[in-house]
Design an enzyme around this catalytic site. Structure first.
Site, PDB file in Angstrom:
ATOM      1  N   MET A 182       0.856  -1.186   0.000  1.00  0.00           N
ATOM      2  CA  MET A 182       0.000   0.000   0.000  1.00  0.00           C
ATOM      3  C   MET A 182       0.890   1.233   0.000  1.00  0.00           C
ATOM      4  SD  MET A 182      -3.051  -1.015   2.671  1.00  0.00           S
ATOM      5  CE  MET A 182      -1.937  -1.824   3.840  1.00  0.00           C
ATOM      6  N   ALA A 183       0.673   2.111  -0.980  1.00  0.00           N
ATOM      7  CA  ALA A 183       1.488   3.314  -1.108  1.00  0.00           C
ATOM      8  C   ALA A 183       1.398   4.158   0.152  1.00  0.00           C
ATOM      9  CB  ALA A 183       1.032   4.133  -2.320  1.00  0.00           C
ATOM     10  N   GLN A 217       7.369  -4.937  -4.820  1.00  0.00           N
ATOM     11  CA  GLN A 217       6.364  -4.846  -5.873  1.00  0.00           C
ATOM     12  C   GLN A 217       6.722  -3.763  -6.887  1.00  0.00           C
ATOM     13  OE1 GLN A 217       2.279  -3.156  -5.711  1.00  0.00           O
ATOM     14  NE2 GLN A 217       1.582  -5.243  -6.071  1.00  0.00           N
ATOM     15  N   CYS A 262      -3.903  -1.390  -9.615  1.00  0.00           N
ATOM     16  CA  CYS A 262      -4.164  -0.028  -9.150  1.00  0.00           C
ATOM     17  C   CYS A 262      -5.301   0.612  -9.945  1.00  0.00           C
ATOM     18  CB  CYS A 262      -2.915   0.823  -9.268  1.00  0.00           C
ATOM     19  SG  CYS A 262      -3.141   2.516  -8.681  1.00  0.00           S
ATOM     20  N   LYS A 268      -0.318  -9.317  -9.473  1.00  0.00           N
ATOM     21  CA  LYS A 268      -1.543  -8.926  -8.772  1.00  0.00           C
ATOM     22  C   LYS A 268      -2.418  -8.131  -9.724  1.00  0.00           C
ATOM     23  CE  LYS A 268      -3.523  -6.746  -4.695  1.00  0.00           C
ATOM     24  NZ  LYS A 268      -3.297  -5.999  -3.438  1.00  0.00           N
ATOM     25  N   HIS A 311      -7.464  -9.076  -6.472  1.00  0.00           N
ATOM     26  CA  HIS A 311      -8.317  -8.206  -5.668  1.00  0.00           C
ATOM     27  C   HIS A 311      -9.699  -8.310  -6.293  1.00  0.00           C
ATOM     28  CE1 HIS A 311      -9.105  -4.066  -3.618  1.00  0.00           C
ATOM     29  NE2 HIS A 311     -10.185  -4.832  -3.648  1.00  0.00           N
ATOM     30  N   ASN A 330      -7.674 -11.370  -2.347  1.00  0.00           N
ATOM     31  CA  ASN A 330      -7.503 -10.068  -1.698  1.00  0.00           C
ATOM     32  C   ASN A 330      -8.847  -9.341  -1.720  1.00  0.00           C
ATOM     33  OD1 ASN A 330      -6.096  -6.915  -2.678  1.00  0.00           O
ATOM     34  ND2 ASN A 330      -6.211  -7.688  -0.601  1.00  0.00           N
ATOM     35  N   GLY A 331      -9.188  -8.732  -0.582  1.00  0.00           N
ATOM     36  CA  GLY A 331     -10.429  -7.966  -0.510  1.00  0.00           C
ATOM     37  C   GLY A 331     -11.284  -8.357   0.674  1.00  0.00           C
TER      38      GLY A 331
END
Length: 380
Positions: free
Chosen positions: A19-20, A79, A110, A152, A182, A215-216
């Site tokens: 996560m940025a 990543q 993203c 991803k 995701h 993911n999620g």
């Protein structure tokens, strides 16, 4: 319950999603420390925040700093954001030759408009030939090194343009060691519920060729087990659910390995975790940066705890580690537990039309590299 990704053997199938602005070295170290303290071992994988392939190749100073790993981090997971096979090959070759990481993941998930409008992130798998060339470039560069390459992605651009099944198959055919989904479209962004049934579809589509990770909406200790049971996926990535809850990995890992799930931290324990987070930030980026960066985490950490609005406001304006310690001191011995710590965290927002380059959906076999997408994200 182990997870094997290429030659990497993990004792837990739980992975910290990049996560940025969050999963820097300080946050990763904190998650690892808490897993060790609460379960007696570090079993999962903790991925660094996304860096841009071109910026890495060009040795952008900010990008190189973002790839910092602590000596205790093993395995090291990095990543890449990438849109260009050339820079992808050069970046992965650099990672291998300079021993920068033990695992490379590539971000095709993203949904941020500034990324998708230039053809990057979750827009790119629609261009199946280009997508395949990028994955192939990464796998080729890593060949023989023991560094696995994973992908991803999201379900697709929107409900009219699902790409995950085809992209997953392409990634496997090109040699990817695992695929993470995701379970939302780019149009959904982070809104609504993740579509776990699409994880099940992808797992069924790919079979046992490579691990499929879901993911999620992993927010509580039992969520990972439910996702794996319902979908058949081989592991989970946890993103927003760990915001302000770096101890979540200990709970998830323990539950999946049949260990006793650690009790949630009291308010007093959380105050010490916040200070430790800030100290780790200061160790790697200095106290001035740490004092600013910890502010955005305060609301997440304090969710559900009875500290009051004035205290939260003060914490969001700290200017030094001592300020932080002083404000938190009155609660150091509190055994209070949160009223409502589970549930969605971080940005959610609403669905929105995905911004794409003009004519992007015309030809999925067009392998032209999106103009300017890698330059725009240089430095991170």
């Amino acid at each position: 319950m182990n997870l094997r990704i290429g030659k990497l053997e993990l004792a837990s199938p739980v992975i910290l999603a990049p996560m940025a602005g969050v999963t820097n070295v300080a946050f990763r170290m904190l998650c690892r420390e808490l897993e060790q303290q609460r379960t007696g071992t570090v079993a999962g994988l903790y991925v660094c925040e996304m860096v841009t392939a071109r910026a890495l190749v060009e040795r952008n100073e900010k990008t190189l700093h973002m790839t910092t790993f602590a000596p205790e981090e093993n395995p090291r997971s990095l990543q890449l954001y990438t849109v260009n096979p050339k820079y992808t090959f050069e970046a992965v070759k650099m990672i291998v030759e300079e021993d920068l990481a033990d695992h490379v993941d590539m971000n095709f998930g993203c949904p941020v408009p500034k990324v998708t409008r230039r053809g990057g992130g979750s827009a790119l798998p629609y261009k199946r030939k280009l997508f395949g060339q990028i994955v192939d470039a990464a796998v080729t560069a890593a060949a023989g090194s023991g560094v696995p390459v994973t992908v991803k992605m999201r379900v697709g651009i929107d409900d009219a343009h699902h790409t995950h099944l085809e992209a997953g198959k392409i990634a496997v055919d090109m040699g990817a060691s695992a695929v993470t989904l995701h379970a939302r479209t780019a149009e959904q962004r982070y809104s609504g519920d993740a579509r776990w049934d699409e994880i099940a579809r992808l797992k069924d589509h790919l079979g046992d060729t490579v691990p499929v990770l879901g993911n999620g909406d992993i927010f509580a200790a039992d969520d990972a087990h439910r996702m794996m049971t319902q979908t058949g996926c081989d592991g989970v990535q946890v993103g927003r659910g760990c915001l302000g809850r770096p101890w979540l990995f200990a709970e998830l890992s323990a539950q999946l390995r049949g260990k006793e799930i650690p009790a949630p931290p009291t308010l007093g324990e959380v105050t010490r975790i916040i200070v430790r987070h800030a100290e780790l930030l200061a160790d790697f980026d200095g106290e001035r940066y740490a004092s600013r960066d910890i502010r955005k985490h305060i609301g997440w950490y304090m969710r559900g705890y009875p500290v009051g609005g004035k205290v939260r406001a003060s914490l969001s304006q700290v200017n030094s580690l001592q300020d932080l310690r002083d404000i938190l001191a009155p609660w150091a011995d509190s055994d209070a537990l949160p009223d409502d710590a589970d549930g969605a965290r971080g940005r959610q927002g609403s669905p929105a039309k995905v911004m794409l380059p003009e004519g992007w959906l015309t030809d999925p076999d067009d392998a032209a590299v999106p103009h300017g997408a890698d330059v725009m994200n240089s430095g991170g």
